[in-house]
Write an enzyme that holds these catalytic residues in place. Structure first.
Site, PDB file in Angstrom:
ATOM      1  N   TYR A  58       0.825  -1.208   0.000  1.00  0.00           N
ATOM      2  CA  TYR A  58       0.000   0.000   0.000  1.00  0.00           C
ATOM      3  C   TYR A  58       0.862   1.262   0.000  1.00  0.00           C
ATOM      4  CZ  TYR A  58      -3.743  -3.163   1.631  1.00  0.00           C
ATOM      5  OH  TYR A  58      -4.640  -4.189   1.789  1.00  0.00           O
ATOM      6  N   GLY A 196     -13.039  -6.011   1.436  1.00  0.00           N
ATOM      7  CA  GLY A 196     -13.999  -5.654   0.388  1.00  0.00           C
ATOM      8  C   GLY A 196     -15.430  -5.966   0.772  1.00  0.00           C
ATOM      9  N   LEU A 198     -18.031  -4.287   1.290  1.00  0.00           N
ATOM     10  CA  LEU A 198     -19.092  -3.499   0.654  1.00  0.00           C
ATOM     11  C   LEU A 198     -19.105  -3.692  -0.859  1.00  0.00           C
ATOM     12  CD1 LEU A 198     -18.615  -0.167   2.668  1.00  0.00           C
ATOM     13  CD2 LEU A 198     -19.821  -2.262   3.332  1.00  0.00           C
ATOM     14  N   VAL A 200     -16.699  -2.992  -3.022  1.00  0.00           N
ATOM     15  CA  VAL A 200     -16.180  -1.700  -3.512  1.00  0.00           C
ATOM     16  C   VAL A 200     -17.306  -0.689  -3.747  1.00  0.00           C
ATOM     17  CG1 VAL A 200     -14.037  -2.636  -4.454  1.00  0.00           C
ATOM     18  CG2 VAL A 200     -16.016  -2.490  -5.952  1.00  0.00           C
ATOM     19  N   ARG A 238     -13.049  -0.024   4.605  1.00  0.00           N
ATOM     20  CA  ARG A 238     -12.133   1.052   4.233  1.00  0.00           C
ATOM     21  C   ARG A 238     -12.924   2.300   3.887  1.00  0.00           C
ATOM     22  NH1 ARG A 238      -9.333   0.362  -1.343  1.00  0.00           N
ATOM     23  NH2 ARG A 238     -11.366   1.138  -1.955  1.00  0.00           N
ATOM     24  N   SER A 239     -12.492   3.430   4.415  1.00  0.00           N
ATOM     25  CA  SER A 239     -13.086   4.714   4.067  1.00  0.00           C
ATOM     26  C   SER A 239     -12.111   5.808   4.459  1.00  0.00           C
ATOM     27  CB  SER A 239     -14.424   4.924   4.794  1.00  0.00           C
ATOM     28  OG  SER A 239     -14.953   6.202   4.486  1.00  0.00           O
ATOM     29  N   ARG A 244     -18.365   8.224   7.856  1.00  0.00           N
ATOM     30  CA  ARG A 244     -18.628   6.838   7.443  1.00  0.00           C
ATOM     31  C   ARG A 244     -17.812   5.860   8.277  1.00  0.00           C
ATOM     32  NH1 ARG A 244     -19.236   8.936   2.098  1.00  0.00           N
ATOM     33  NH2 ARG A 244     -17.056   8.541   1.567  1.00  0.00           N
ATOM     34  N   ASN A 248     -19.596   2.952  10.303  1.00  0.00           N
ATOM     35  CA  ASN A 248     -19.303   1.549  10.001  1.00  0.00           C
ATOM     36  C   ASN A 248     -18.882   0.742  11.226  1.00  0.00           C
ATOM     37  OD1 ASN A 248     -19.901   2.058   7.347  1.00  0.00           O
ATOM     38  ND2 ASN A 248     -17.779   2.061   6.623  1.00  0.00           N
ATOM     39  N   ARG A 274     -11.869  -7.776  -6.915  1.00  0.00           N
ATOM     40  CA  ARG A 274     -10.414  -7.768  -6.788  1.00  0.00           C
ATOM     41  C   ARG A 274      -9.842  -8.912  -7.615  1.00  0.00           C
ATOM     42  NH1 ARG A 274      -9.719  -2.705  -5.455  1.00  0.00           N
ATOM     43  NH2 ARG A 274     -10.744  -2.106  -3.500  1.00  0.00           N
TER      44      ARG A 274
END
Length: 283
Positions: A58, A196, A198, A200, A238-239, A244, A248, A274
């Site tokens: 990342y 993942g 949601l 994406v 992830r956000s 959010r 979450n 993915r």
């Protein structure tokens, strides 16, 4: 599952096969810039998250480390995951990569170190797993595991090394509910960690999801996360949006019915957002 302590007391934890624990909800920083990752982790820790998921690939481990340091939260209350990039696979190189990740994070250890992808070379990931065993032995990581490993990959490393991963982190959402692989994981007493969740973002306006959300007065994201938790998974969302991120985490005050779980389970059609781990050789 038991409740963890401190600000995050409402977040249950799961016990791994090495007797360490993980919160069942975490925040991930994949594809976030340094500034986004730092803000995201800071907002998550403030909201009560205690599981932070990054990776060498990342490119934002240093930013994650800065946010952790700035939080003032005791290190032993935060669970940090990072991952071995595919180009760094190998017995010796995996150990060097783990130490480099620690340096970037500014930490003395990580709670969980994972092989990010099988990478298409069985002998290489088996050697890497041997390296991770040494990483655990040396105290660089408290627990070790894998990402994106299929049933055959798991069988290979367990049968050749006699050491079972604590976690298998895989893409998992209602369109790819991974029932067969979750069963394999459970057979090894490996915790399934869902990334993942949601889809994406593509599942947020799915009619089945929004109908359940309306019935509970919840967001679609909360329903998707709750579904995964009720399957027994640890889930990583992830956000970069603080509101959010906080929303979450608010997934423990309601429960989906058996019919609602069945509805969401019935959406499974094998859709991946993915890369397919069986063929992916990137990092």
């Amino acid at each position: 599952m038991t409740a963890s302590h401190g600000q995050a007391a409402a977040i249950p934890t799961v016990t791994l096969n090495d007797d360490n624990t993980l919160p069942v909800v975490g925040i991930g920083v994949g594809e976030l810039s340094d500034s986004e990752a730092e803000r995201s982790v800071s907002a998550a820790l403030e909201a009560g998250y205690r599981l932070i998921d990054t990776a060498a690939a990342y490119g934002n481990e240093a930013a994650v480390g800065r946010a952790i340091a700035a939080s003032g939260i005791p290190r032993d209350e935060i669970y940090v995951t990072t991952k071995l990039a595919t180009p760094d696979q190998g017995f010796t190189s995996s150990q060097a990569a783990a130490r480099a990740s620690l340096e970037r994070l500014g930490l003395d250890y990580v709670d969980l170190y994972l092989i990010h992808w099988p990478g298409g070379d069985t002998s290489k990931y088996v050697d890497s797993w041997g390296g991770l065993m040494k990483v655990k032995e040396d105290g660089i990581a408290r627990s070790i595991g894998v990402c994106n490993f299929g049933a055959e990959d798991l069988e290979t490393i367990v049968s050749l090394t006699y050491f079972t991963p604590a976690v298998n982190q895989i893409e998992l959402h209602p369109l790819l509910n991974q029932a067969a692989l979750r069963e394999v994981n459970a057979g090894y007493n490996i915790v399934t960690e869902a990334y993942g969740p949601l889809g994406v973002g593509r599942l947020l306006d799915h009619p089945a999801v929004t109908a359940i959300a309306e019935a509970h007065g919840r967001t679609a994201a909360q329903v998707l996360l709750r579904w995964s938790i009720q399957l027994g998974n640890v889930v990583i969302s992830r956000s970069a949006n603080p509101e959010r991120i906080a929303s979450n985490l608010d997934v423990f005050g309601f429960e989906l019915t058996a019919d609602e779980m069945e509805t969401l389970n019935g959406l499974d059609d094998g859709t991946r957002f993915r890369p397919d781990p069986a063929t992916y050789t990137g990092s």
